[in-house]
Scaffold this motif. Structure first.
Motif, mmCIF file in Angstrom:
data_model
loop_
_atom_site.group_PDB
_atom_site.id
_atom_site.type_symbol
_atom_site.label_atom_id
_atom_site.label_comp_id
_atom_site.label_asym_id
_atom_site.label_seq_id
_atom_site.Cartn_x
_atom_site.Cartn_y
_atom_site.Cartn_z
ATOM 1 N N ASP A 35 0.813 -1.212 0.000
ATOM 2 C CA ASP A 35 0.000 0.000 0.000
ATOM 3 C C ASP A 35 0.847 1.263 0.000
ATOM 4 O O ASP A 35 0.325 2.363 -0.024
ATOM 5 N N ASP A 36 2.159 1.115 0.012
ATOM 6 C CA ASP A 36 3.067 2.256 0.019
ATOM 7 C C ASP A 36 3.812 2.410 -1.306
ATOM 8 O O ASP A 36 4.925 2.921 -1.347
ATOM 9 N N LEU A 37 3.204 1.990 -2.388
ATOM 10 C CA LEU A 37 3.905 2.008 -3.668
ATOM 11 C C LEU A 37 4.329 3.407 -4.108
ATOM 12 O O LEU A 37 5.292 3.557 -4.840
ATOM 13 N N LEU A 38 3.624 4.434 -3.663
ATOM 14 C CA LEU A 38 3.972 5.793 -4.043
ATOM 15 C C LEU A 38 4.996 6.417 -3.099
ATOM 16 O O LEU A 38 5.431 7.535 -3.318
ATOM 17 N N VAL A 39 5.374 5.690 -2.060
ATOM 18 C CA VAL A 39 6.323 6.192 -1.068
ATOM 19 C C VAL A 39 7.716 5.706 -1.445
ATOM 20 O O VAL A 39 7.899 4.544 -1.797
ATOM 21 N N PRO A 40 8.713 6.577 -1.373
ATOM 22 C CA PRO A 40 10.077 6.134 -1.665
ATOM 23 C C PRO A 40 10.459 4.963 -0.758
ATOM 24 O O PRO A 40 10.074 4.933 0.421
ATOM 25 N N PRO A 41 11.201 3.989 -1.284
ATOM 26 C CA PRO A 41 11.539 2.787 -0.510
ATOM 27 C C PRO A 41 12.179 3.088 0.842
ATOM 28 O O PRO A 41 11.925 2.393 1.816
ATOM 29 N N GLU A 42 12.989 4.138 0.911
ATOM 30 C CA GLU A 42 13.674 4.432 2.179
ATOM 31 C C GLU A 42 12.722 4.928 3.267
ATOM 32 O O GLU A 42 13.067 4.933 4.441
ATOM 33 N N LEU A 43 11.483 5.303 2.898
ATOM 34 C CA LEU A 43 10.505 5.776 3.885
ATOM 35 C C LEU A 43 9.457 4.726 4.235
ATOM 36 O O LEU A 43 8.705 4.891 5.184
ATOM 37 N N ARG A 44 9.399 3.636 3.479
ATOM 38 C CA ARG A 44 8.346 2.634 3.684
ATOM 39 C C ARG A 44 8.402 1.991 5.064
ATOM 40 O O ARG A 44 7.378 1.827 5.716
ATOM 41 N N MET A 45 9.592 1.603 5.514
ATOM 42 C CA MET A 45 9.705 0.944 6.814
ATOM 43 C C MET A 45 9.275 1.895 7.930
ATOM 44 O O MET A 45 8.551 1.511 8.849
ATOM 45 N N MET A 46 9.700 3.138 7.847
ATOM 46 C CA MET A 46 9.317 4.118 8.852
ATOM 47 C C MET A 46 7.790 4.259 8.896
ATOM 48 O O MET A 46 7.191 4.247 9.966
ATOM 49 N N ASN A 47 7.175 4.369 7.745
ATOM 50 C CA ASN A 47 5.717 4.502 7.684
ATOM 51 C C ASN A 47 5.029 3.265 8.238
ATOM 52 O O ASN A 47 4.003 3.358 8.914
ATOM 53 N N HIS A 48 5.599 2.105 7.956
ATOM 54 C CA HIS A 48 5.029 0.850 8.457
ATOM 55 C C HIS A 48 5.055 0.833 9.989
ATOM 56 O O HIS A 48 4.063 0.490 10.630
ATOM 57 N N ILE A 49 6.165 1.226 10.568
ATOM 58 C CA ILE A 49 6.301 1.251 12.026
ATOM 59 C C ILE A 49 5.328 2.266 12.628
ATOM 60 O O ILE A 49 4.644 1.981 13.614
ATOM 61 N N LEU A 50 5.266 3.448 12.047
ATOM 62 C CA LEU A 50 4.350 4.473 12.541
ATOM 63 C C LEU A 50 2.898 4.015 12.446
ATOM 64 O O LEU A 50 2.107 4.217 13.361
ATOM 65 N N ARG A 51 2.559 3.387 11.337
ATOM 66 C CA ARG A 51 1.190 2.908 11.136
ATOM 67 C C ARG A 51 0.831 1.860 12.189
ATOM 68 O O ARG A 51 -0.244 1.900 12.784
ATOM 69 N N GLY A 54 -0.036 3.303 15.400
ATOM 70 C CA GLY A 54 -1.207 4.166 15.367
ATOM 71 C C GLY A 54 -0.874 5.627 15.148
ATOM 72 O O GLY A 54 -1.660 6.500 15.453
ATOM 73 N N ALA A 55 0.307 5.884 14.613
ATOM 74 C CA ALA A 55 0.749 7.272 14.414
ATOM 75 C C ALA A 55 1.175 7.513 12.969
ATOM 76 O O ALA A 55 2.159 8.179 12.712
ATOM 77 N N ALA A 56 0.431 6.963 12.047
ATOM 78 C CA ALA A 56 0.790 7.095 10.638
ATOM 79 C C ALA A 56 0.624 8.538 10.169
ATOM 80 O O ALA A 56 -0.293 9.238 10.588
ATOM 81 N N PRO A 57 1.509 8.988 9.285
ATOM 82 C CA PRO A 57 1.367 10.344 8.730
ATOM 83 C C PRO A 57 0.079 10.469 7.921
ATOM 84 O O PRO A 57 -0.457 9.478 7.424
ATOM 85 N N ALA A 58 -0.407 11.681 7.795
ATOM 86 C CA ALA A 58 -1.646 11.927 7.051
ATOM 87 C C ALA A 58 -1.546 11.418 5.618
ATOM 88 O O ALA A 58 -2.546 10.983 5.044
#
Length: 103
Positions: A35-51, A54-58
Protein backbone atom coordinates in the motif's frame (compact mmCIF):
# COMPACT_ATOMS: atom_id res chain seq x y z
CA UNK A 1 29.47 3.69 10.76
CA UNK A 2 28.82 5.77 13.82
CA UNK A 3 29.45 4.43 17.32
CA UNK A 4 25.72 4.41 18.13
CA UNK A 5 24.96 2.47 14.94
CA UNK A 6 27.55 -0.15 15.87
CA UNK A 7 26.21 -0.43 19.43
CA UNK A 8 22.62 -0.71 18.22
CA UNK A 9 23.54 -3.37 15.68
CA UNK A 10 25.46 -5.33 18.33
CA UNK A 11 22.53 -5.22 20.76
CA UNK A 12 20.13 -6.36 18.06
CA UNK A 13 22.40 -9.29 17.17
CA UNK A 14 22.75 -10.24 20.85
CA UNK A 15 18.97 -10.15 21.32
CA UNK A 16 18.54 -12.34 18.22
CA UNK A 17 21.01 -14.88 19.59
CA UNK A 18 19.10 -14.99 22.89
CA UNK A 19 15.85 -15.58 20.99
CA UNK A 20 14.18 -12.37 22.16
CA UNK A 21 12.59 -11.87 18.76
CA UNK A 22 11.21 -15.40 18.51
CA UNK A 23 7.44 -15.69 18.50
CA UNK A 24 6.72 -12.07 17.61
CA UNK A 25 3.53 -11.47 15.58
CA UNK A 26 4.34 -11.84 11.91
CA UNK A 27 7.68 -13.51 12.56
CA UNK A 28 9.08 -15.15 9.45
CA UNK A 29 6.61 -13.43 7.13
CA UNK A 30 7.54 -10.61 4.76
CA UNK A 31 6.24 -7.14 5.52
CA UNK A 32 3.30 -6.05 3.39
CA UNK A 33 4.41 -2.74 1.93
CA UNK A 34 2.18 -2.89 -1.14
CA UNK A 35 0.00 0.00 0.00
CA UNK A 36 3.07 2.26 0.02
CA UNK A 37 3.91 2.01 -3.67
CA UNK A 38 3.97 5.79 -4.04
CA UNK A 39 6.32 6.19 -1.07
CA UNK A 40 10.08 6.13 -1.66
CA UNK A 41 11.54 2.79 -0.51
CA UNK A 42 13.67 4.43 2.18
CA UNK A 43 10.51 5.78 3.88
CA UNK A 44 8.35 2.63 3.68
CA UNK A 45 9.70 0.94 6.81
CA UNK A 46 9.32 4.12 8.85
CA UNK A 47 5.72 4.50 7.68
CA UNK A 48 5.03 0.85 8.46
CA UNK A 49 6.30 1.25 12.03
CA UNK A 50 4.35 4.47 12.54
CA UNK A 51 1.19 2.91 11.14
CA UNK A 52 1.50 -0.09 13.48
CA UNK A 53 1.95 2.30 16.39
CA UNK A 54 -1.21 4.17 15.37
CA UNK A 55 0.75 7.27 14.41
CA UNK A 56 0.79 7.09 10.64
CA UNK A 57 1.37 10.34 8.73
CA UNK A 58 -1.65 11.93 7.05
CA UNK A 59 -0.17 11.02 3.66
CA UNK A 60 -0.66 7.32 4.40
CA UNK A 61 -4.38 7.83 5.01
CA UNK A 62 -4.64 9.92 1.87
CA UNK A 63 -2.93 7.21 -0.19
CA UNK A 64 -5.29 4.59 1.19
CA UNK A 65 -8.27 6.75 0.38
CA UNK A 66 -6.92 7.31 -3.15
CA UNK A 67 -6.56 3.55 -3.66
CA UNK A 68 -10.07 2.92 -2.31
CA UNK A 69 -11.54 5.64 -4.54
CA UNK A 70 -9.82 4.20 -7.61
CA UNK A 71 -11.30 0.78 -6.87
CA UNK A 72 -14.73 2.29 -6.25
CA UNK A 73 -14.56 4.31 -9.49
CA UNK A 74 -13.65 1.17 -11.43
CA UNK A 75 -16.71 -0.59 -10.00
CA UNK A 76 -19.13 2.33 -10.44
CA UNK A 77 -21.06 2.79 -13.68
CA UNK A 78 -20.93 6.11 -15.50
CA UNK A 79 -23.03 8.84 -13.99
CA UNK A 80 -23.25 11.46 -11.30
CA UNK A 81 -21.89 9.23 -8.51
CA UNK A 82 -18.85 8.24 -10.55
CA UNK A 83 -18.21 11.87 -11.51
CA UNK A 84 -18.30 12.89 -7.84
CA UNK A 85 -15.89 10.08 -6.94
CA UNK A 86 -13.52 11.24 -9.68
CA UNK A 87 -13.66 14.83 -8.39
CA UNK A 88 -12.85 13.59 -4.88
CA UNK A 89 -9.97 11.52 -6.27
CA UNK A 90 -8.55 14.48 -8.20
CA UNK A 91 -8.80 16.70 -5.11
CA UNK A 92 -6.95 14.14 -2.96
CA UNK A 93 -4.21 13.74 -5.55
CA UNK A 94 -3.71 17.50 -5.66
CA UNK A 95 -3.64 17.69 -1.85
CA UNK A 96 -1.10 14.87 -1.68
CA UNK A 97 1.05 16.58 -4.29
CA UNK A 98 0.98 19.82 -2.31
CA UNK A 99 1.99 18.00 0.89
CA UNK A 100 4.90 16.35 -0.94
CA UNK A 101 6.01 19.63 -2.42
CA UNK A 102 5.88 21.45 0.93
CA UNK A 103 7.88 18.75 2.70
Amino acid sequence: MKVFDILAEQRILDAQRRGEFDGLPGAGRPLDLADDLLVPPELRMMNHILRNAGAAPAEIGMRREIAALRAEIAATPSGTVRDELRRRLAWLIVQLGERSRDA
